[in-house]
Scaffold this motif. Structure first.
Motif, PDB file in Angstrom:
ATOM      1  N   ARG A 122       0.826  -1.209   0.000  1.00 38.98           N
ATOM      2  CA  ARG A 122       0.000   0.000   0.000  1.00 38.98           C
ATOM      3  C   ARG A 122       0.859   1.258   0.000  1.00 38.98           C
ATOM      4  NH1 ARG A 122      -4.624  -0.238   4.458  1.00 38.98           N
ATOM      5  NH2 ARG A 122      -5.048   1.795   3.488  1.00 38.98           N
ATOM      6  N   VAL A 123       1.967   1.229   0.728  1.00 40.44           N
ATOM      7  CA  VAL A 123       2.871   2.375   0.757  1.00 40.44           C
ATOM      8  C   VAL A 123       3.457   2.619  -0.635  1.00 40.44           C
ATOM      9  CG1 VAL A 123       5.121   3.181   1.582  1.00 40.44           C
ATOM     10  CG2 VAL A 123       3.457   2.256   3.195  1.00 40.44           C
ATOM     11  N   VAL A 124       3.940   1.555  -1.281  1.00 45.65           N
ATOM     12  CA  VAL A 124       4.547   1.691  -2.605  1.00 45.65           C
ATOM     13  C   VAL A 124       3.527   2.225  -3.615  1.00 45.65           C
ATOM     14  CG1 VAL A 124       5.556   0.422  -4.536  1.00 45.65           C
ATOM     15  CG2 VAL A 124       6.289  -0.078  -2.201  1.00 45.65           C
ATOM     16  N   VAL A 125       2.300   1.691  -3.583  1.00 49.02           N
ATOM     17  CA  VAL A 125       1.257   2.144  -4.507  1.00 49.02           C
ATOM     18  C   VAL A 125       0.897   3.597  -4.236  1.00 49.02           C
ATOM     19  CG1 VAL A 125      -1.164   1.846  -5.160  1.00 49.02           C
ATOM     20  CG2 VAL A 125       0.317  -0.149  -4.914  1.00 49.02           C
ATOM     21  N   SER A 126       0.748   3.961  -2.964  1.00 46.70           N
ATOM     22  CA  SER A 126       0.384   5.323  -2.602  1.00 46.70           C
ATOM     23  C   SER A 126       1.430   6.326  -3.080  1.00 46.70           C
ATOM     24  CB  SER A 126       0.204   5.420  -1.087  1.00 46.70           C
ATOM     25  OG  SER A 126      -0.027   6.748  -0.690  1.00 46.70           O
ATOM     26  N   ARG A 127       2.699   5.980  -2.911  1.00 48.38           N
ATOM     27  CA  ARG A 127       3.759   6.893  -3.332  1.00 48.38           C
ATOM     28  C   ARG A 127       3.854   6.977  -4.848  1.00 48.38           C
ATOM     29  NH1 ARG A 127       8.202   5.421   1.441  1.00 48.38           N
ATOM     30  NH2 ARG A 127       6.940   6.335   3.128  1.00 48.38           N
ATOM     31  N   HIS A 128       3.560   5.886  -5.521  1.00 46.68           N
ATOM     32  CA  HIS A 128       3.537   5.913  -6.986  1.00 46.68           C
ATOM     33  C   HIS A 128       2.437   6.850  -7.475  1.00 46.68           C
ATOM     34  CE1 HIS A 128       3.923   4.525 -11.116  1.00 46.68           C
ATOM     35  NE2 HIS A 128       2.621   4.305 -11.132  1.00 46.68           N
ATOM     36  N   ARG A 129       1.267   6.750  -6.868  1.00 49.92           N
ATOM     37  CA  ARG A 129       0.160   7.643  -7.243  1.00 49.92           C
ATOM     38  C   ARG A 129       0.517   9.100  -6.945  1.00 49.92           C
ATOM     39  NH1 ARG A 129      -4.753   5.522  -8.439  1.00 49.92           N
ATOM     40  NH2 ARG A 129      -5.150   3.310  -7.965  1.00 49.92           N
ATOM     41  N   ALA A 130       1.146   9.332  -5.792  1.00 42.20           N
ATOM     42  CA  ALA A 130       1.497  10.698  -5.402  1.00 42.20           C
ATOM     43  C   ALA A 130       2.467  11.316  -6.391  1.00 42.20           C
ATOM     44  CB  ALA A 130       2.099  10.701  -4.000  1.00 42.20           C
ATOM     45  N   THR A 131       3.377  10.502  -6.935  1.00 42.64           N
ATOM     46  CA  THR A 131       4.319  11.004  -7.932  1.00 42.64           C
ATOM     47  C   THR A 131       3.578  11.493  -9.178  1.00 42.64           C
ATOM     48  OG1 THR A 131       6.072   9.520  -7.165  1.00 42.64           O
ATOM     49  CG2 THR A 131       6.289  10.416  -9.387  1.00 42.64           C
ATOM     50  N   GLY A 132       2.593  10.720  -9.614  1.00 41.46           N
ATOM     51  CA  GLY A 132       1.788  11.139 -10.768  1.00 41.46           C
ATOM     52  C   GLY A 132       1.000  12.400 -10.499  1.00 41.46           C
ATOM     53  N   GLU A 133       0.451  12.497  -9.290  1.00 43.15           N
ATOM     54  CA  GLU A 133      -0.320  13.690  -8.933  1.00 43.15           C
ATOM     55  C   GLU A 133       0.568  14.921  -8.884  1.00 43.15           C
ATOM     56  OE1 GLU A 133      -2.027  12.475  -5.283  1.00 43.15           O
ATOM     57  OE2 GLU A 133      -3.560  11.191  -6.215  1.00 43.15           O
ATOM     58  N   GLN A 134       1.805  14.760  -8.391  1.00 42.45           N
ATOM     59  CA  GLN A 134       2.722  15.891  -8.357  1.00 42.45           C
ATOM     60  C   GLN A 134       3.055  16.370  -9.761  1.00 42.45           C
ATOM     61  OE1 GLN A 134       6.027  14.455  -6.058  1.00 42.45           O
ATOM     62  NE2 GLN A 134       5.040  14.841  -4.105  1.00 42.45           N
ATOM     63  N   GLN A 135       3.191  15.433 -10.693  1.00 43.94           N
ATOM     64  CA  GLN A 135       3.452  15.818 -12.082  1.00 43.94           C
ATOM     65  C   GLN A 135       2.273  16.589 -12.663  1.00 43.94           C
ATOM     66  OE1 GLN A 135       6.318  15.520 -13.715  1.00 43.94           O
ATOM     67  NE2 GLN A 135       7.189  14.648 -11.846  1.00 43.94           N
ATOM     68  N   ASP A 136       1.055  16.167 -12.316  1.00 44.13           N
ATOM     69  CA  ASP A 136      -0.135  16.882 -12.788  1.00 44.13           C
ATOM     70  C   ASP A 136      -0.170  18.304 -12.253  1.00 44.13           C
ATOM     71  OD1 ASP A 136      -0.930  14.635 -14.134  1.00 44.13           O
ATOM     72  OD2 ASP A 136      -2.335  13.959 -12.583  1.00 44.13           O
ATOM     73  N   LEU A 137       0.222  18.464 -10.989  1.00 41.99           N
ATOM     74  CA  LEU A 137       0.180  19.786 -10.372  1.00 41.99           C
ATOM     75  C   LEU A 137       1.123  20.763 -11.061  1.00 41.99           C
ATOM     76  CD1 LEU A 137       0.040  18.919  -6.563  1.00 41.99           C
ATOM     77  CD2 LEU A 137      -1.694  20.143  -7.883  1.00 41.99           C
ATOM     78  N   ARG A 138       2.200  20.247 -11.623  1.00 42.72           N
ATOM     79  CA  ARG A 138       3.189  21.122 -12.245  1.00 42.72           C
ATOM     80  C   ARG A 138       2.651  21.822 -13.489  1.00 42.72           C
ATOM     81  NH1 ARG A 138       8.715  20.667 -10.994  1.00 42.72           N
ATOM     82  NH2 ARG A 138       9.089  19.367  -9.169  1.00 42.72           N
ATOM     83  N   THR A 139       1.479  21.421 -13.961  1.00 43.34           N
ATOM     84  CA  THR A 139       0.886  22.079 -15.122  1.00 43.34           C
ATOM     85  C   THR A 139      -0.213  23.046 -14.706  1.00 43.34           C
ATOM     86  OG1 THR A 139      -0.776  20.329 -15.433  1.00 43.34           O
ATOM     87  CG2 THR A 139       1.353  20.045 -16.516  1.00 43.34           C
ATOM     88  N   GLY A 140      -0.502  23.145 -13.419  1.00 41.87           N
ATOM     89  CA  GLY A 140      -1.587  23.991 -12.943  1.00 41.87           C
ATOM     90  C   GLY A 140      -1.114  25.381 -12.566  1.00 41.87           C
ATOM     91  N   PRO A 141      -2.055  26.255 -12.148  1.00 41.58           N
ATOM     92  CA  PRO A 141      -1.706  27.606 -11.714  1.00 41.58           C
ATOM     93  C   PRO A 141      -0.731  27.579 -10.543  1.00 41.58           C
ATOM     94  CG  PRO A 141      -4.076  27.350 -11.991  1.00 41.58           C
ATOM     95  CD  PRO A 141      -3.500  25.989 -12.070  1.00 41.58           C
ATOM     96  N   SER A 142       0.143  28.567 -10.472  1.00 36.56           N
ATOM     97  CA  SER A 142       1.189  28.572  -9.451  1.00 36.56           C
ATOM     98  C   SER A 142       0.604  28.575  -8.039  1.00 36.56           C
ATOM     99  CB  SER A 142       2.111  29.775  -9.649  1.00 36.56           C
ATOM    100  OG  SER A 142       1.381  30.992  -9.579  1.00 36.56           O
ATOM    101  N   LEU A 143      -0.496  29.287  -7.819  1.00 42.24           N
ATOM    102  CA  LEU A 143      -1.077  29.347  -6.478  1.00 42.24           C
ATOM    103  C   LEU A 143      -1.575  27.970  -6.042  1.00 42.24           C
ATOM    104  CD1 LEU A 143      -1.626  31.465  -4.282  1.00 42.24           C
ATOM    105  CD2 LEU A 143      -3.951  31.686  -5.163  1.00 42.24           C
ATOM    106  N   VAL A 144      -2.151  27.232  -6.975  1.00 37.86           N
ATOM    107  CA  VAL A 144      -2.623  25.881  -6.685  1.00 37.86           C
ATOM    108  C   VAL A 144      -1.440  24.959  -6.416  1.00 37.86           C
ATOM    109  CG1 VAL A 144      -3.808  23.877  -7.631  1.00 37.86           C
ATOM    110  CG2 VAL A 144      -4.749  26.166  -7.989  1.00 37.86           C
ATOM    111  N   ARG A 145      -0.383  25.088  -7.206  1.00 41.72           N
ATOM    112  CA  ARG A 145       0.806  24.264  -7.008  1.00 41.72           C
ATOM    113  C   ARG A 145       1.382  24.476  -5.611  1.00 41.72           C
ATOM    114  NH1 ARG A 145       4.777  24.775 -12.216  1.00 41.72           N
ATOM    115  NH2 ARG A 145       3.228  25.437 -13.753  1.00 41.72           N
ATOM    116  N   VAL A 146       1.511  25.744  -5.225  1.00 47.64           N
ATOM    117  CA  VAL A 146       2.100  26.059  -3.922  1.00 47.64           C
ATOM    118  C   VAL A 146       1.214  25.537  -2.791  1.00 47.64           C
ATOM    119  CG1 VAL A 146       2.751  27.933  -2.364  1.00 47.64           C
ATOM    120  CG2 VAL A 146       3.370  28.053  -4.787  1.00 47.64           C
TER     121      VAL A 146
END
Length: 217
Positions: A122-146
């Motif tokens: 569960r830890v490995v899967v959760s961190r894998h998902r979090a990595t993808g979500e962080q990549q998605d955030l990098r395309t959003g508005p700066s205020l949302v990213r922060v």
């Protein structure tokens, strides 16, 4: 030690007792390096108290902070599983108390305690998902990213509504994938809204619900 969603929080008491019996208790002082990127160490660390910064260094020496791990979280599980060198450097941000477990002991524990194996998965899967979500955030508005980075890195104190982020603005900007100047503007907006307060060494989240709403989380 940790929340119900942490590695420790997922375990039943017999699994916890088995881990404690197989581990060595350790203490790291603030600023000390627990292990270096590229090390051949195969120990895993289960954090009991304190926070650990997980970061990678480029050949130029530039540091990128990947995460901050706190109580109840396990660190170093990938090297323990595949036997490869450390992929990141671990640095204690606070006095860090923890349980140190060798990979061979962890392997035996996983074989004899399915609950530990399931929690690791569960830890490995959760961190894998979090990595993808962080990549998605990098395309959003700066205020949302922060805002999302602050929520992800926040460490809860006694008051559930106040959380402290222990990283520098340079480190936060790197995680969010924005410039230091853009980060400064975003933090200013969040201060003006009364969502956060900042000091030279930390950022405190005062209105968590409003920040989550702003980020769509």
């Amino acid at each position: 030690m940790g929340s119900d969603q942490s590695f420790w929080g997922m375990l039943e008491q017999p699994d916890r007792s088995a881990l404690e019996a197989a581990a060595t208790r350790v203490l790291f002082q603030p600023g000390s390096v627990i292990c270096h990127q590229g090390d051949n160490s195969r120990n895993v660390l289960l954090v009991s108290h304190g926070r650990v910064k997980v970061s990678r260094f480029a050949l130029t020496g530039e540091e990128t902070v990947l995460a901050v791990r706190g109580p109840g979280e396990i660190i170093g599980e990938l090297s323990a599983i595949d036997g490869r060198r450390r992929s990141a450097t671990l640095t204690a941000l606070d006095p860090v108390h923890g349980l140190l477990i060798h990979a061979l002991a962890l392997k035996r524990l996983c074989r004899n305690h399915p609950g530990i194996s399931w929690a690791m998965l569960r830890v490995v899967v959760s961190r894998h998902r979090a990595t993808g979500e962080q990549q998605d955030l990098r395309t959003g508005p700066s205020l949302v990213r922060v805002g999302a980075v602050l929520l992800d890195l926040a460490h809860r104190g006694a008051d559930d509504l106040i959380a402290t982020v222990p990283l520098s603005q340079r480190e936060l900007a790197g995680i969010a994938g924005i410039s230091r100047e853009t980060l400064t503007r975003a933090l200013k907006k969040l201060r003006q809204k009364g969502i956060i307060v900042t000091s030279r060494t930390s950022i405190e989240i005062l209105r968590e619900d409003e920040l989550r709403s702003l980020c769509g989380i």
